[in-house]
Motif scaffolding. Structure first.
Motif, PDB file in Angstrom:
ATOM      1  N   PRO A   1       9.999  13.410   0.312  1.00  0.00           N
ATOM      2  CA  PRO A   1      10.116  11.995  -0.058  1.00  0.00           C
ATOM      3  C   PRO A   1       9.507  11.044   0.970  1.00  0.00           C
ATOM      4  N   VAL A   2       9.652  11.363   2.264  1.00  0.00           N
ATOM      5  CA  VAL A   2       9.166  10.458   3.306  1.00  0.00           C
ATOM      6  C   VAL A   2       7.642  10.389   3.312  1.00  0.00           C
ATOM      7  N   ARG A   3       6.986  11.517   3.095  1.00  0.00           N
ATOM      8  CA  ARG A   3       5.515  11.516   3.040  1.00  0.00           C
ATOM      9  C   ARG A   3       5.016  10.565   1.957  1.00  0.00           C
ATOM     10  N   GLN A   4       5.650  10.631   0.785  1.00  0.00           N
ATOM     11  CA  GLN A   4       5.214   9.750  -0.303  1.00  0.00           C
ATOM     12  C   GLN A   4       5.582   8.312  -0.012  1.00  0.00           C
ATOM     13  N   GLY A   5       6.703   8.103   0.675  1.00  0.00           N
ATOM     14  CA  GLY A   5       7.096   6.747   1.056  1.00  0.00           C
ATOM     15  C   GLY A   5       6.079   6.109   1.990  1.00  0.00           C
ATOM     16  N   LEU A   6       5.574   6.894   2.941  1.00  0.00           N
ATOM     17  CA  LEU A   6       4.572   6.391   3.892  1.00  0.00           C
ATOM     18  C   LEU A   6       3.283   6.012   3.174  1.00  0.00           C
ATOM     19  N   ILE A   7       2.952   6.752   2.109  1.00  0.00           N
ATOM     20  CA  ILE A   7       1.763   6.427   1.317  1.00  0.00           C
ATOM     21  C   ILE A   7       2.041   5.208   0.433  1.00  0.00           C
ATOM     22  N   ALA A   8       3.239   5.170  -0.145  1.00  0.00           N
ATOM     23  CA  ALA A   8       3.588   4.085  -1.063  1.00  0.00           C
ATOM     24  C   ALA A   8       3.536   2.715  -0.407  1.00  0.00           C
ATOM     25  N   MET A   9       3.991   2.626   0.855  1.00  0.00           N
ATOM     26  CA  MET A   9       4.056   1.311   1.513  1.00  0.00           C
ATOM     27  C   MET A   9       2.668   0.714   1.727  1.00  0.00           C
ATOM     28  N   LEU A  10       1.632   1.547   1.679  1.00  0.00           N
ATOM     29  CA  LEU A  10       0.268   1.041   1.832  1.00  0.00           C
ATOM     30  C   LEU A  10      -0.102   0.114   0.688  1.00  0.00           C
ATOM     31  N   GLY A  11       0.524   0.336  -0.476  1.00  0.00           N
ATOM     32  CA  GLY A  11       0.224  -0.505  -1.632  1.00  0.00           C
ATOM     33  C   GLY A  11       0.510  -1.971  -1.361  1.00  0.00           C
ATOM     34  N   THR A  12       1.650  -2.249  -0.730  1.00  0.00           N
ATOM     35  CA  THR A  12       2.020  -3.633  -0.412  1.00  0.00           C
ATOM     36  C   THR A  12       1.079  -4.220   0.622  1.00  0.00           C
ATOM     37  N   PHE A  13       0.747  -3.419   1.632  1.00  0.00           N
ATOM     38  CA  PHE A  13      -0.167  -3.877   2.685  1.00  0.00           C
ATOM     39  C   PHE A  13      -1.528  -4.238   2.092  1.00  0.00           C
ATOM     40  N   LEU A  14      -2.097  -3.338   1.296  1.00  0.00           N
ATOM     41  CA  LEU A  14      -3.431  -3.552   0.738  1.00  0.00           C
ATOM     42  C   LEU A  14      -3.440  -4.685  -0.280  1.00  0.00           C
ATOM     43  N   ASP A  15      -2.405  -4.732  -1.107  1.00  0.00           N
ATOM     44  CA  ASP A  15      -2.367  -5.718  -2.186  1.00  0.00           C
ATOM     45  C   ASP A  15      -2.251  -7.146  -1.649  1.00  0.00           C
ATOM     46  N   THR A  16      -1.244  -7.395  -0.821  1.00  0.00           N
ATOM     47  CA  THR A  16      -0.963  -8.773  -0.396  1.00  0.00           C
ATOM     48  C   THR A  16      -1.640  -9.165   0.909  1.00  0.00           C
ATOM     49  N   LEU A  17      -1.509  -8.305   1.923  1.00  0.00           N
ATOM     50  CA  LEU A  17      -2.050  -8.683   3.230  1.00  0.00           C
ATOM     51  C   LEU A  17      -3.569  -8.573   3.289  1.00  0.00           C
ATOM     52  N   ILE A  18      -4.180  -7.878   2.331  1.00  0.00           N
ATOM     53  CA  ILE A  18      -5.642  -7.806   2.302  1.00  0.00           C
ATOM     54  C   ILE A  18      -6.201  -8.600   1.117  1.00  0.00           C
ATOM     55  N   VAL A  19      -5.949  -8.129  -0.118  1.00  0.00           N
ATOM     56  CA  VAL A  19      -6.575  -8.749  -1.294  1.00  0.00           C
ATOM     57  C   VAL A  19      -6.101 -10.187  -1.507  1.00  0.00           C
ATOM     58  N   CYS A  20      -4.776 -10.406  -1.493  1.00  0.00           N
ATOM     59  CA  CYS A  20      -4.263 -11.768  -1.717  1.00  0.00           C
ATOM     60  C   CYS A  20      -4.668 -12.716  -0.592  1.00  0.00           C
ATOM     61  N   THR A  21      -4.732 -12.200   0.633  1.00  0.00           N
ATOM     62  CA  THR A  21      -5.142 -13.039   1.759  1.00  0.00           C
ATOM     63  C   THR A  21      -6.578 -13.511   1.589  1.00  0.00           C
ATOM     64  N   VAL A  22      -7.449 -12.614   1.127  1.00  0.00           N
ATOM     65  CA  VAL A  22      -8.840 -12.997   0.877  1.00  0.00           C
ATOM     66  C   VAL A  22      -8.894 -14.126  -0.145  1.00  0.00           C
ATOM     67  N   THR A  23      -8.149 -13.960  -1.249  1.00  0.00           N
ATOM     68  CA  THR A  23      -8.123 -15.005  -2.283  1.00  0.00           C
ATOM     69  C   THR A  23      -7.604 -16.328  -1.717  1.00  0.00           C
TER      70      THR A  23
END
Length: 458
Positions: A300-322
């Motif tokens: 479960p922890v391995r997938q959790g570490l991958i899952a949290m990247l979604g929030t980072f990429l979505d908001t802190l990268i894509v939304c920030t650019v917008t």
């Protein structure tokens, strides 16, 4: 319609009041502290695991239907949508530039929330009668919290099955149709029908086809949009510093009326920044863990570490650019809102090209959101009614696409916003109640990684 909008508007004001904002930010902050800021400190570890999780592995990685990478891309296909283009612009229009700061804060604590959701999803997932792994809030409530809490899981599944038609379907098809009509003069009905046919072609293949399509489309569209945004920001480079200062200042002082901007108090910046942040990255909503439960992993922890990247990429990268493109362009005071505001911002720096880039990006973003959210909705229906309900739900989902394309955008956004909150409440309660499980699994995982025997005290 006006009476219905008024009623839903009142409900929206209640469910998105101070209690909800405190709950979302509070749960994220609590999980961040309980995990000792691990999601932020171990961001690099998450990317390393993602790089090694693009294909199913022999032996250990056997449980689940799709590789960890495709699970993240499926989740991101549902999160990277109109929220990244129209949602960010709406937040700035209603809450001022300061709303962007609160979107960032929501994402930082949201990484811990998203991590926790995925850990619990894999930990408490089940295998259905067709042999597929199923999970998400309804299952970790049912299997982790006991029979007395079963009603809460059922409530989530009901809200999720209905909410999908808002956040994941009609909002998206409406945005596609509007932006295509504005830029290419194609009638909304035509766009809706074409989108429905394409969605149907993907959905009939189930999670494996969704995973393949998402794995191909999501990285391409995200990188292309980010590159276009960076080109605009390079043109507006001299305005980036002042824009960041304005965003931070407005987050704590609000912003007076200026040009076509009606003005916004600090409360508006917080309210719309957090609401649109959640709409965009879905941290705390409980949707993404439904996709991560299908990942081919035993940890479960391995997938959790991958899952949290979604929030980072979505908001802190894509939304920030917008957001930075909108603020640096200066058009945020024009009185425009939604995708039209983002289009105007890109067109200012790239005349004759920028608006088409936004139109195409939004159409692809929204399309992948529709196919990603269909999986969420059908798993909620499966939890309530069994696998026999999946095909009828898919048919309804496909039929809703052209209907959504012709609805009032304001009404659709209002309904989606309200249903988001109704989904989040059961999920956030579950994360709090099951937080000791998340903390224990995380501690044990990193002790193993550091070579500390399980029986040895910390």
């Amino acid at each position: 319609m006006e009476a219905l909008s008024s009623i839903i508007g009142e409900i929206n004001g209640i469910v998105w009041g101070w209690p909800m904002l405190i709950l979302i930010l509070g749960v994220g902050f609590f999980m961040s502290l309980g995990l000792k800021l691990m999601p932020i400190l171990k961001l690099g570890t998450g990317f390393k695991l993602l790089a090694g999780g693009t294909h199913a592995k022999e032996g250990e990685e056997t449980e689940g239907e799709i590789p960890p990478y495709q699970a993240l891309m499926t989740a991101m296909s549902a999160t990277v949508g109109t929220g990244n283009i129209a949602g960010v612009a709406t937040a700035v229009f209603l809450g001022g530039p300061g709303a962007l700061f609160w979107m960032w804060l929501t994402a930082l604590v949201g990484m811990a929330t998203k991590y926790s959701e995925a850990v619990l999803a894999v930990k408490y997932r089940e295998v259905d009668e067709e042999g597929n792994h199923v999970g998400g809030p309804m299952y970790y409530i049912k299997n982790g919290m006991g029979k007395n809490w079963a009603w809460l899981g059922t409530a989530f599944a009901i809200f999720g099955a209905i909410a999908g038609f808002g956040i994941g379907n009609t909002v998206q098809s409406n945005s596609i149709a509007q932006v295509i009509e504005a830029n290419f003069q194609i009638p909304t009905v035509v766009t809706g029908v074409v989108a429905a046919v394409l969605v149907g072609a993907v959905l009939m293949g189930g999670i494996k086809r969704i995973g393949h399509v998402a794995g191909a489309l999501v990285p391409f569209m995200a990188v292309a949009y980010i590159v276009a945004g960076l080109v605009v920001l390079s043109i507006n480079a001299d305005q980036i510093g002042p824009a960041i200062s304005l965003i931070i200042d407005a987050a704590f002082t609000g912003h007076a009326a200026e040009g076509g901007f009606a003005g916004a108090a600090v409360w508006a910046a917080i309210r719309f920044g957090v609401a649109r942040g959640v709409f965009s990255n879905e941290a705390g909503l409980g949707s993404a863990p439904i996709a991560h439960a299908a990942a081919q992993t035993k940890d479960p922890v391995r997938q959790g570490l991958i899952a949290m990247l979604g929030t980072f990429l979505d908001t802190l990268i894509v939304c920030t650019v917008t957001g930075l493109v909108i603020v640096t362009s200066g058009v945020w005071t024009s009185g425009e809102s939604g995708a039209a505001l983002t289009s105007a911002a890109f067109a200012t720096a790239l005349p004759g090209v920028g608006n088409y880039l936004v139109a195409i990006s939004l159409a692809i973003f929204a399309f992948t959101t529709i196919i990603g959210w269909s999986f969420y909705g059908e798993k909620c229906v499966e939890f309530l009614l069994g696998v026999k309900a999946i095909k009828p739900y898919r048919i309804l989902w496909i039929l809703a696409v052209p209907v959504g394309a012709t609805l009032s955008l304001d009404f659709v956004w209002l309904v989606a916003d309200t249903l988001n909150a109704m989904m989040a409440i059961p999920n956030l309660i579950a994360i709090l109640v099951l937080s000791p499980v998340v903390f224990r699994l995380t501690r044990e995982y990193f002790e193993r990684q550091n070579g500390i025997p399980a029986s040895q005290p910390k």
